[in-house]
Design an enzyme around this catalytic site. Sequence first.
Site, short mmCIF file in Angstrom:
data_model
loop_
_atom_site.label_atom_id
_atom_site.label_comp_id
_atom_site.label_asym_id
_atom_site.label_seq_id
_atom_site.Cartn_x
_atom_site.Cartn_y
_atom_site.Cartn_z
N GLY A 194 7.53 -13.52 0.65
CA GLY A 194 8.70 -13.03 -0.09
C GLY A 194 10.00 -13.23 0.63
O GLY A 194 10.18 -12.70 1.72
N SER A 195 10.94 -13.97 0.07
CA SER A 195 12.13 -14.34 0.82
C SER A 195 13.15 -15.07 -0.05
O SER A 195 13.05 -15.06 -1.27
CB SER A 195 11.72 -15.21 2.00
#
Length: 237
Positions: A194-195
């Site tokens: 997640g980013s």
Amino acid sequence: MSPMSIINSVSEVLVPVHREGYRFIAIFAAVTLVLFWLGIGPLAWAGVVLTLWCAYFFRDPERVTPLRDGLVISPADGRISAIEEVIPPVELDLEREPVTRISVFMNVFDVHVNRSPVDAAIRKITYVPGLFVNADLDKASLDNERQALTLERSGGQRIGVVQIAGLVARRIVKFVNENDHLSAGERFGLIRFGSRVDVYLPKGVKAMACIGQRAVAGETVLADLNSVEPERSGRPS
């Protein structure tokens, strides 16, 4: 649905896994086997699901990159969450004047292998430790753990790419070093779990993508360095 259609659908999901994911998949699988051995069925089956998800997260599919001088290709899979005029962060060592920044937000189901937006040499790589707030927030550009790459094209034109760790992400992995040369669409790193990736265009270059659009790393055109057309707008349909 025919058997061949089912096989094709499965093959699109079970694409090659990047080597960075091997040890994580092994850990999930080992814990799952221990849970089965201990007879803890519900947790063991949850482990199966998590092991499969981990393999899915680290998938590394082949992409077909458009080849034309001036095209800026998305470095990440995900949703284009923002397109705005900002001053680039100091670590990119770009001119301190407003330029267009395109942000691509990756959730935990997107491919997290990042690819070069252009043919260019890496002039600078800067790692900046920081927080792990939601990468979709604007302040993540300055507050979160991140890694900045300054890319220089053959004519000297520079583009900034910043990998930003998110709420769940805890490690940015690079595959390259300063002075390496990248081709458009070539893999240069990944972010675990997640980013977001920001692209800083040269001054005066406008986005050809739209907020809310889904981008595909190595394939979706974000901008054209040779175009003078105005910024595009879009609508849901």
